[in-house]
Each structure stands twice: as C-alpha cells, then as structure tokens.
Design an enzyme around this catalytic site. Structure first.
Site, PDB file in Angstrom:
ATOM      1  N   SER A 175       0.850  -1.184   0.000  1.00  0.00           N
ATOM      2  CA  SER A 175       0.000   0.000   0.000  1.00  0.00           C
ATOM      3  C   SER A 175       0.889   1.239   0.000  1.00  0.00           C
ATOM      4  O   SER A 175       1.678   1.423  -0.926  1.00  0.00           O
ATOM      5  CB  SER A 175      -0.962  -0.047   1.184  1.00  0.00           C
ATOM      6  OG  SER A 175      -2.006   0.873   1.025  1.00  0.00           O
ATOM      7  N   ASP A 212      -9.576  -4.226  -5.378  1.00  0.00           N
ATOM      8  CA  ASP A 212      -9.085  -3.302  -4.361  1.00  0.00           C
ATOM      9  C   ASP A 212      -9.704  -1.922  -4.591  1.00  0.00           C
ATOM     10  O   ASP A 212      -9.593  -1.359  -5.679  1.00  0.00           O
ATOM     11  CB  ASP A 212      -7.561  -3.226  -4.434  1.00  0.00           C
ATOM     12  CG  ASP A 212      -6.941  -2.491  -3.263  1.00  0.00           C
ATOM     13  OD1 ASP A 212      -7.670  -1.796  -2.535  1.00  0.00           O
ATOM     14  OD2 ASP A 212      -5.714  -2.613  -3.082  1.00  0.00           O
ATOM     15  N   HIS A 240      -8.110  -5.200  -0.951  1.00  0.00           N
ATOM     16  CA  HIS A 240      -6.866  -4.578  -0.528  1.00  0.00           C
ATOM     17  C   HIS A 240      -6.052  -5.495   0.381  1.00  0.00           C
ATOM     18  O   HIS A 240      -4.828  -5.458   0.365  1.00  0.00           O
ATOM     19  CB  HIS A 240      -7.179  -3.264   0.197  1.00  0.00           C
ATOM     20  CG  HIS A 240      -5.985  -2.396   0.414  1.00  0.00           C
ATOM     21  ND1 HIS A 240      -5.260  -1.864  -0.616  1.00  0.00           N
ATOM     22  CD2 HIS A 240      -5.390  -1.959   1.559  1.00  0.00           C
ATOM     23  CE1 HIS A 240      -4.266  -1.123  -0.127  1.00  0.00           C
ATOM     24  NE2 HIS A 240      -4.323  -1.171   1.191  1.00  0.00           N
TER      25      HIS A 240
END
Length: 714
Positions: free
Chosen positions: A565, A651, A685
């Site tokens: 991320s 995501d 995610h």
C-alpha cells in the site's frame, strides 16, 4: 529447448494533460478501464507470464505452504471474552478455510476467569458446555471465491446477531440479522454498508455507515428492525469531502458516538443510546488542526467525558469534561501533555481507565486505577510491563464495562502472540494462552535486536531485527528481508509471523525499518514524514538498508525490500532513488501512481488524502513535490533490482491500475529491468480470503524472496 517466456506486449495510448505549466504524457492510463476486455486480457497475460517465470519455484512454494500449515494448530480456539451473560470465543478447524464464532452462558456471575474450552473438541462437538454456534463462516462463504466478515454484534438483550459480509472484496458489505434462539434470519437486509453495525441501547434499532461515490464513509443511518432499508433515518451526514465518519457505542453503553475526522481535525457528536429517536449533539465544534476523541467514564462518582486531544501538544493530553457540549477551555487535564509519551487511546471501565501509549518507539499499556477519594479520582497510575526488549504490548478484548481485570496481548519478533489477564488488585499477569507454533519451535533459537541507522539529516531511525542464532554464528553477512511502511502515523511494531520462519530457518534475517511517516516515535515522527517532509520516509529506508550493509548484517545483492500500500509507494520510490541498494523488491498493492490519483478528486480516498500528500490540482508546490518522488513518474533506465508487484482486481483503496501501469512503464523505459506483475482476480486490498488461500498466496511471495536471496534450494 523451449524459448524463454516473454513479457506481454502492451499498446501505448498517449494521454496528454497539463498542470501548472507542466505537460504530462501517460501511455497506459487506458488500463483503468476495468470493463474493457483488452484490460482483463492484459492482466491475465501478465499472470501467465509471472507463472511461467516462477515455474521453477513451484516445489518451493508448496514446501513453504506445508511449513506454514505444519506449524499452525489448525483446530484451535481463542480465549473466551465475557459480554454480559455469555463468554464469546472463536473456533478454527483443520481442513476449513474459515472458522466459527461461538458463545456459552456464564455460570458464575462473580467469576471473571475465562473458562478453558476443550482443545481437542471435534467440529461436531461443543468446546464448552452449552455452546452455541453463532456463525459458521465456512457455510456463509460457500459458493464464493472471496469472503470477508466485516463485523458482528449481539443485541443488548443477547437475542439477535447483526453481521456484515463482503463476497467481492470491494468492502461494501451486506448486513443480515439472525435470531439466535431459532437460528432463523429476520427479513432485514441492508446493502452497501461499510463494516458492521452498532446497536442502540435497546434491541429494536441499530446504526450503520454508508459511503459516497468516492468510497468515503459520509452518512450514519438508524435502522429499526422490521422496516425496509429505504425507510431508514439519516442521523448524520458529513458533506466535507476531507472527513470520514464512524459510529460506535461507549463501553458504558450510555452513549452512541459519531466521529467525523479528517487527517488533522476531528469532531464528535453523541446521542442517548437508549433513545431510538435521539438526535446527535455536538460535543465541541471542529477547529482546524485540533484532533480529539470522546469516551464516557464515571470518575469520583460523576459522569464525565474523557477527551483525548492534541490542543495542548502534538503527543496528546487526556482531559475530562462534563457530559454536555463543552468548549476547549472547559477540558481539565487528567494526564497533561508529555513530549516523551504519545497518548494514543483511552478505554473507560467502572474501576479503571486503560491508556494505550508509546514511549521510546514501543507501545505500552498504562492503567489508571480509579478511586472516589483519590486526587482527580485516580488512586494509582501504573504500566503493564514485560521483560522482552522488543515487546509489542496492547490492550486486548475488554468489552465489558464492569470487568475487574484487563486483558493484555503481547508479541515480539521471536515470541508468538500471548494473551494475559492483569489483576488490578495484585498487579499479577496470568498467561491465558500463547499462540501455538508446532514443529518444535523454540523462541530461544532466535535473537532480536534494536538497531539505529542515521538518516542524511542526522536523525536516528530505529530498526527491529530477528535472526536465527546459528545463522549469525560465524559473523558473516546473511540475506535479509527489510520491511517498511511510513505513512498515516501507522506503526509497524515488532510482531511474530509463522510464515516468516520459512525465511529465518533457511538462514535469512528479517528487519523492520521504522521510518518517519509512521507513528513509532510519536506524532512528530509522523509529521516529519508527510507533505513537504515526505522525502524523509525514503531517506530513512535507504539509510536503514545501508546501515545493515555497513554494519555487516547483509550485502546489497541479498537484501530484499518489501512494502505494501503506502509501503509500496515507499519501495517504489527507493527503487528509483537507490536501485543499487537492493537485490529485490516486493511491492504489494502499491500506491505507485500517486500523482495521477491525487490529481483526480473523483477517485476513492483522494480528497481526504490531501492532508497526507498535498493537493497537486490546486497547489503547484504539491504537484512538484509528488511528481518528484512518485514511482511511476520517475521510472528511468536505471539498474533496477528484480521487482515483484502484487495487486488485487477489486481493491478499492489502491486500484489495480497503479501497479499495472508502473510495470508497463518499467518495461518500456528500463528494458533491462526484470519485473513481474501478479493480480489476484478475486480479492481486495487485504488480498485473498480464506486461510489456506492466504498461506498459498504468502508462499508465492516468500519463494520469490528466497530466490532473490539465493536460498531457494536451502
């Protein structure tokens, strides 16, 4: 002899934009069209190429999966937690992807010692007398490639269970309500919900949050059981696109709290939990730059609000206020601001307060024992301490306002997570459970270290490291896996991971670089790694990598970096700035196309992120700054180490298109680069769902890392 696999060819479709006098050409923005068959075909082709390039690691991947599986007690139970008249716990079963949530009645109301479930109970047997299975997650997940339980909550009368599920991975949940006496579901079904629900003080209504078109939680609704979702009452709406909204209930069960928070400012509203028609009341109107949270407590016989705020200093102060709207000058300090201690959270109980704080780069649990006759109502102030130098300590599951003990969790890089009860009267810690690690694991076979690197500006940056003792017996450098994040004041504290043992037991070391932008060293550590100071995050990580080489821990050719991320942005940026420092890079769901994302206010999370990264649409300096470090913008013909980019199609936080574009540009502008893209086609995610799928997924990454380290055959 078959020809070596070739990366997919991709068409360049230039899109030219202009910002603040700069012309920008993007050849791969067309990959954003998720519904375009050509995009799906390209992602599938990239997956095929990655599989072909890593086919030689198939046996290693399977071996790592079996190691993770073999070290895990697959049939296991959590430590029961008491809520009103029941003990709640989770069960997992060998051969099943998901577990079950259960409860059993409390037999002695005065005894807060959790019962010990039968460790060897079969799936068709109760682990405790009177066991009720609330949710069988395997049954709920049946027929779905992806499954996630967003949250579950039992009604105040203990008869109903509201739970939320996501079967796509986009974090848009469906809520259903189950009658625990009959096992039947009520007609109520709510869609588009973010996470779970919060019950009011009576079992006829609950609250939930929904999101807007840019995936920002902006509305709180009140649902009355037996009515349609279309009839639900809008209780609160936050129109400012910088603010996220959340809802919860105080542990005392007196109030429902609604929080509206940006990255730098917050505002709380409260309402009577028992009143199904109550309107929210603002406690203190938002002031730019002032963050606060609100909790209800009873101190020295009075109902009070606890206010944790930064108005007195960046590391926060704990204050008290009346249970009514109160301006900042009415907040009286209980724990005044201390520049050496970052106060992070406070939980209130009938006899004590539990404060989560940080000092010296590590988390701590602090307990304030309440007393009616004590000064300010606090009779004692103490820390819960563990002997480990790198202990990560945190308050565990403590849902009951009346409970006389404090549940505390502890882990380190060598010690599996453990659960303890802390006795307020004696100060004694009772070990309730330590996560089992099978296969003869012995924590004493590993050594942990806290190291310090020096950044270019002279700031000392902490590193946490673990390695097998015998791997360093000769003193020679070892392969090393370096992890980093560095954003949002998120702290990556020392932690144990079963999968990591597959690296350590093959002779590698693992380290976490606690870089600026995270919260490990307090609020100033975060502030010094965002906006105009973002370069410090990258400088710190590179400094940590070089320190590990200069002090003999490793060498650049076997030093593999990983980040996910915002950590993916970190490793993508350092790949451009110091490619020679690493022998490999893993970028998970990486935020590598930061400039494109921050220029588009319609994308998920962009506007609320302005306080973290800046607003490049309106601010030329922010544009130049992000353009200066964004990985996608700065790809050049550099000697990149091999790169593995991993993403998920569904995501909603970091869209798959970012790593897809990045990989395409790396291949175009750095033709010597060895770059792989792997896209999970049914994940979000957090990656795939189901523990066995998650283990296979992690085994893929670990095998690639070991290959880069030269340990694939170890």
């Amino acid at each position: 002899m078959s020809a070596a696999p070739q990366p997919p060819r991709i068409e360049r479709r230039p899109v030219v934009t202009h910002h603040h006098g700069h012309e920008r050409t993007d050849d791969y923005e067309w990959l954003r069209a998720k519904d375009d068959p050509a995009v799906m075909a390209h992602l599938e082709a990239e997956n095929d190429y990655t599989q072909a390039r890593t086919a030689h690691l198939a046996e290693l991947r399977q071996a790592i999966f079996e190691e993770i599986k073999g070290r895990t007690l697959e049939t296991d139970l959590s430590v029961p937690t008491r809520v009103r008249g029941y003990w709640y716990y989770g069960r997992s079963f060998e051969g099943r992807q998901y577990g079950a949530s259960c409860r059993t009645p409390v037999t002695d109301p005065d005894d807060w010692t959790p019962p010990r479930p039968a460790e060897d109970a079969r799936p068709d047997q109760p682990a405790l007398p009177g066991e009720e299975v609330l949710l069988d997650l395997d049954a709920l997940a049946e027929g779905h490639e992806f499954f996630s339980l967003g949250g579950s909550s039992v009604s105040p009368d203990d008869r109903l269970l509201a739970y939320a599920v996501d079967v796509v991975g986009d974090e848009r949940y469906t809520v259903r309500v189950k009658d625990l006496a009959t096992g039947e579901h009520l007609a109520d079904e709510l869609t588009g919900v973010l996470g779970g629900v919060t019950w009011g003080g009576t079992p006829d209504h609950f609250y939930y949050t929904t999101i807007d078109e840019s995936w920002r939680p902006d509305k709180v609704w009140r649902h009355r059981l037996g009515t349609a979702q279309g009839d639900d009452e809008l209780v609160f709406h936050e129109p400012d696109a910088r603010y996220f909204v959340g809802v919860g209930r105080t542990r005392s069960r007196r109030y429902v709290m609604i929080a509206a928070s940006s990255k730098t400012t917050s505002e709380y509203h409260y309402l009577d939990a028992a009143d199904a028609g109550a309107s929210p009341v603002c406690f203190a109107t938002r002031e730019d730059g002032v963050e606060y949270s609100l909790e209800h407590a009873r101190i020295a016989g009075e109902d009070r609000f606890l206010v944790l705020h930064n108005a007195s200093g960046p590391e926060f102060e704990l204050a008290t206020a009346p249970t009514e709207p109160t301006a900042r000058d009415g907040w009286g300090p209980l724990l005044p601001h201390d520049p050496g201690v970052r106060l992070e959270d406070v939980d209130a109980y009938a006899t004590h307060l539990v404060v989560s704080q940080r000092s010296g780069g590590l988390p701590q649990v602090r307990i304030l024992v309440l007393g009616d006759d004590a000064p300010a109502g606090v009779a004692d102030d103490r820390l819960v301490e563990f002997p480990s130098e790198l202990a990560t300590v945190g308050a565990g599951s403590n849902p009951s306002f009346e409970q006389p003990t404090v549940r505390v969790g502890m882990t380190s890089m060598a010690e599996p997570s453990s659960v303890h009860d802390y006795d307020l009267r004696t100060g004694e810690l009772t070990l309730l459970k330590r996560a089992p690690v099978l296969g003869g694991y012995d924590a004493s076979d590993y050594e942990e270290h806290r190291l310090w690197a020096k950044a270019p500006d002279g700031v000392r940056v902490p590193i946490s490291l673990v390695v097998r003792r015998d791997a360093r017996a000769s003193g020679d450098p070892v392969p090393l896996h370096l992890y980093g994040y560095g954003a949002y004041e998120t702290s990556i504290d020392p932690y144990f991971a079963v999968g990591r043992l597959s690296l350590l037991d093959r002779g590698a070391a693992f380290a976490i670089a606690h870089v600026r932008g995270g919260g490990e060293m307090g609020r100033n550590w975060y502030d010094d790694g965002k906006l105009e100071h973002k370069q410090h995050t990258f400088d710190d990580f590179i400094a940590c990598a070089r320190h590990l080489v200069e002090t003999g821990w490793t060498t650049p050719d076997v030093l593999v970096a990983e980040g996910a991320s915002a950590g993916g942005l970190l490793v993508g940026a350092v790949a451009n700035q110091a490619p020679e420092a690493f022998g490999g890079i893993v970028a998970g769901v990486p935020f590598v196309d930061a400039l494109t994302t921050m220029l588009d206010a319609s994308l998920p999370l962009t506007v609320p992120e302005y306080d973290e990264w800046g607003n490049p649409s309106d601010d030329p300096e922010a544009y130049a700054r992000i353009a200066g470090y964004a990985p996608y913008e700065n790809v050049a013909d550099l000697p990149y180490p091999p790169i593995l980019a991993e993403t998920s199609l569904n995501d909603t936080r970091v869209l798959y298109v970012e790593p897809a574009k990045w990989v395409a540009r790396l291949r175009e502008r750095a033709p010597r680069a060895d770059v792989l893209l792997r896209t999970e086609m049914a994940a979000g995610h957090g990656g795939v769902s189901g523990r066995y799928r998650a283990w296979h997924d992690r085994a893929f990454t670990l095998a690639w890392i070991l290959d880069r380290m030269g340990l694939a055959s170890a």
